[in-house]
Write an enzyme that holds these catalytic residues in place. Sequence first.
Site, mmCIF file in Angstrom:
data_model
loop_
_atom_site.group_PDB
_atom_site.id
_atom_site.type_symbol
_atom_site.label_atom_id
_atom_site.label_comp_id
_atom_site.label_asym_id
_atom_site.label_seq_id
_atom_site.Cartn_x
_atom_site.Cartn_y
_atom_site.Cartn_z
ATOM 1 N N LYS A 1 -5.187 -0.892 -5.714
ATOM 2 C CA LYS A 1 -4.042 -1.815 -5.856
ATOM 3 C C LYS A 1 -3.941 -2.604 -4.298
ATOM 4 O O LYS A 1 -3.401 -2.002 -3.396
ATOM 5 C CB LYS A 1 -2.828 -1.249 -5.931
ATOM 6 C CG LYS A 1 -1.862 -2.581 -6.870
ATOM 7 C CD LYS A 1 -1.126 -3.467 -6.124
ATOM 8 C CE LYS A 1 -0.306 -3.105 -5.178
ATOM 9 N NZ LYS A 1 -0.069 -4.365 -4.182
ATOM 10 N N GLU B 1 -0.264 7.002 5.067
ATOM 11 C CA GLU B 1 -0.463 6.666 6.220
ATOM 12 C C GLU B 1 0.573 5.585 6.387
ATOM 13 O O GLU B 1 0.268 4.504 6.148
ATOM 14 C CB GLU B 1 -1.917 6.095 6.472
ATOM 15 C CG GLU B 1 -3.064 6.927 6.041
ATOM 16 C CD GLU B 1 -3.508 7.865 7.209
ATOM 17 O OE1 GLU B 1 -2.701 7.489 8.366
ATOM 18 O OE2 GLU B 1 -4.478 8.306 7.096
ATOM 19 N N CYS C 1 -0.854 -0.669 12.677
ATOM 20 C CA CYS C 1 0.126 0.545 12.665
ATOM 21 C C CYS C 1 -0.071 1.339 13.669
ATOM 22 O O CYS C 1 1.313 1.872 14.146
ATOM 23 C CB CYS C 1 -0.288 1.323 11.545
ATOM 24 S SG CYS C 1 -1.984 1.813 11.454
ATOM 25 N N GLU D 1 9.464 -0.484 13.615
ATOM 26 C CA GLU D 1 7.958 -1.198 13.515
ATOM 27 C C GLU D 1 8.246 -2.713 13.385
ATOM 28 O O GLU D 1 8.503 -3.047 12.404
ATOM 29 C CB GLU D 1 7.379 -0.616 12.471
ATOM 30 C CG GLU D 1 5.814 -1.033 12.692
ATOM 31 C CD GLU D 1 5.004 -0.248 11.551
ATOM 32 O OE1 GLU D 1 5.470 -0.220 10.473
ATOM 33 O OE2 GLU D 1 3.918 0.239 12.071
HETATM 34 P P1 NAP Z 1 3.964 -2.265 2.584
HETATM 35 O O1 NAP Z 1 5.027 -3.262 2.087
HETATM 36 O O2 NAP Z 1 4.507 -0.852 2.414
HETATM 37 O O3 NAP Z 1 3.006 -2.427 1.368
HETATM 38 C C1 NAP Z 1 1.783 -1.456 1.368
HETATM 39 C C2 NAP Z 1 1.216 -1.573 -0.090
HETATM 40 O O4 NAP Z 1 2.355 -0.934 -1.026
HETATM 41 C C3 NAP Z 1 0.939 -2.993 -0.765
HETATM 42 O O5 NAP Z 1 -0.149 -2.740 -1.618
HETATM 43 C C4 NAP Z 1 2.554 -3.187 -1.407
HETATM 44 O O6 NAP Z 1 2.223 -4.022 -2.487
HETATM 45 C C5 NAP Z 1 2.598 -1.875 -2.116
HETATM 46 N N1 NAP Z 1 3.983 -1.718 -2.494
HETATM 47 C C6 NAP Z 1 5.230 -2.716 -1.837
HETATM 48 N N2 NAP Z 1 6.242 -2.307 -2.752
HETATM 49 C C7 NAP Z 1 5.795 -1.090 -3.581
HETATM 50 C C8 NAP Z 1 6.593 -0.426 -4.542
HETATM 51 N N3 NAP Z 1 7.851 -0.740 -4.585
HETATM 52 N N4 NAP Z 1 5.857 0.524 -5.229
HETATM 53 C C9 NAP Z 1 4.681 0.633 -5.079
HETATM 54 N N5 NAP Z 1 3.882 0.090 -4.128
HETATM 55 C C10 NAP Z 1 4.372 -0.878 -3.410
HETATM 56 O O7 NAP Z 1 3.194 -2.500 3.423
HETATM 57 P P2 NAP Z 1 2.792 -3.915 4.218
HETATM 58 O O8 NAP Z 1 3.944 -4.743 4.702
HETATM 59 O O9 NAP Z 1 1.657 -4.315 3.372
HETATM 60 O O10 NAP Z 1 1.741 -3.306 5.472
HETATM 61 C C11 NAP Z 1 2.555 -3.104 6.800
HETATM 62 C C12 NAP Z 1 2.617 -1.618 6.948
HETATM 63 O O11 NAP Z 1 1.620 -0.774 6.799
HETATM 64 C C13 NAP Z 1 3.174 -1.228 8.402
HETATM 65 O O12 NAP Z 1 4.395 -0.435 8.224
HETATM 66 C C14 NAP Z 1 2.043 -0.385 8.940
HETATM 67 O O13 NAP Z 1 2.466 0.665 9.841
HETATM 68 C C15 NAP Z 1 1.405 0.033 7.727
HETATM 69 N N6 NAP Z 1 0.172 0.512 8.018
HETATM 70 C C16 NAP Z 1 -0.205 1.987 8.378
HETATM 71 C C17 NAP Z 1 -1.456 2.220 8.758
HETATM 72 C C18 NAP Z 1 -1.814 3.634 8.930
HETATM 73 O O14 NAP Z 1 -2.856 4.116 8.789
HETATM 74 N N7 NAP Z 1 -0.932 4.612 9.198
HETATM 75 C C19 NAP Z 1 -2.162 1.474 8.608
HETATM 76 C C20 NAP Z 1 -2.112 -0.057 8.219
HETATM 77 C C21 NAP Z 1 -0.645 -0.443 8.106
HETATM 78 P P3 NAP Z 1 2.216 -5.645 -2.258
HETATM 79 O O15 NAP Z 1 1.985 -6.085 -1.025
HETATM 80 O O16 NAP Z 1 1.610 -6.544 -3.342
HETATM 81 O O17 NAP Z 1 4.008 -5.848 -2.604
#
Ligand code: NAP
Length: 499
Positions: free
Chosen positions: A192, A268, A303, A402
């Site tokens: 997804k 992650e 991240c 963050e």
């Molecule tokens: P996010 O909002 O947590 O979304 C990540 C994924 O989860 C997306 O595919 C999102 O779908 C899905 N998602 C959102 N709400 C959900 C729910 N209630 N149930 C199930 N899935 C759900 O994060 P983001 O804003 O896309 O990305 C930024 C974050 O990713 C930052 O916090 C960053 O630090 C982290 N990150 C971490 C790493 C690492 O390796 N540690 C690497 C890259 C990014 P939708 O977008 O379609 O809603």
Amino acid sequence: MSAALSIESVKSQAQGLAYRNQCFIDGRFANAASGKTFDCVSPIDGKVLTQVAAGDREDVDRAVKAARAAFEDGRWSRLAPARRKKVMLRWAGLLEQHATELALLETLDMGKPIGDSSRIDIPAVINCIRWYAEAADKVYDEIAPTGDDAVAMLVREPLGVIGAVVPWNFPLLMAAWKLGPALATGNSMVVKPAEQSPLTMIRAAELASEAGLPDGVLNVVPGFGETAGQALGRHMDVDAVAFTGSGEVGKLFLKYAGESNMKRVSLECGGKTPNIIMADAPDLDAAATAAAWGIFFNQGEVCNAGSRLLVEDKIKDQVVEKVMQVAKTLRVGDPLDPATQMGAMVDSTQMERVLGYIEKGQAEGAEVKLGGKRILSDSGGYYIEPTVFDGVKNDMTIAQEEIFGPVLSTITFGDAEEAIKIGNDTIYGLAAAVWTSDIKKAHRAAKALRAGSVWINCFDAGDITTPFGGFKQSGFGRDKSLHAMEKYTELKTVWIDLS
Ligand code: NAP
Ligand code: MG
């Protein structure tokens, strides 16, 4: 794609692109069962690129069924590893042939500079798939040292159906870090992608099919987190979910697992990386330059971005001056321009969020030394200046939460001990960096910092051979390296009595 290419030629290539915008299930494209779609917006100018299928529970269920059927009949799971390797290598070859197209899709969809997507993201994706393909037939199982009356084999077996839920900052690369080890070990997958950036993953799945990956082994269900993402997290027939994204959503996946089938979860999540520059750093200019890139690369949507610059007080002014000098030379602008170094924030929500943090930082008493504003708004896109805060205290919101944008918080310290204390004073533990010429100080810091990666006299170094992941609320489980395969396999003991 080299910097010598003109923006006009990149734009004309972009205009010729076709968008794959449906679910990819059981080797075929399909609309969402509901018939619903959502706007796929480009942050470059705020315009709609295409309508993408809004997958939901029914689509996830179909994808999981296809993945399960493929797993059970062994078309991939029981294929000899050397044959899995061949298919994955062919896939990597096709990704390479289509590298320009994939880089353009990534840039259009999420706003990173074309120079980055073509020189960093897509080559890293190809390398990752190739590396795990090669590993497929080179990892051996074990025999336990039990004694003469038994043979005990410790065998790794694929888990089954893996759900991957990925973010938008490195859309295809974050997926590849999961696809490589999960497919190499024989699992089936349902991915997804983030709603902001589904295009490259859908296309990559089509190319996998063209490379000979059997139907049902790799399925993609684009859609929203609360619908498609949650359905995957709660599905009773998904064996594991590999997630990259925010801590908040990471915690939801733990809950989903607990409320459904106790599926394995690996997370992650975010970071608040301390980049610690001591006065005895071997080269202060190099350290400051790396500090600037460490936060402004990928618009700060990284991240492990070095969002907290910890500087020894006596060199603070000098370092901040140099960081600002570098920041001022960064070309922020149209991501399709090969000369651009910082592109657009992924969407208007993220831009507003980042601007909100900048306001909050000022309200809490920190000083904006550089940037701080939205720019290029006439373009319709979402651009923010490289922003440098000085006078930050570690308990301020901008030092604790963050931001995921081009915002650097400068914090001073007196000695190494204090630096480590501040560095560790965070809920996160993804990465940390230390700049010093003193080998003892460097080793002591590396031991004391609670983070999955510690960089000494460099920032954001590493490659596919080294594990990546977090301590504390940055999550658990590792991507990259052979260790990543542990997440996608079960360990079975087979005890054979010889007595
Ligand atoms: P996010 O909002 O947590 O979304 C990540 C994924 O989860 C997306 O595919 C999102 O779908 C899905 N998602 C959102 N709400 C959900 C729910 N209630 N149930 C199930 N899935 C759900 O994060 P983001 O804003 O896309 O990305 C930024 C974050 O990713 C930052 O916090 C960053 O630090 C982290 N990150 C971490 C790493 C690492 O390796 N540690 C690497 C890259 C990014 P939708 O977008 O379609 O809603
Ligand atoms: Mg988009």
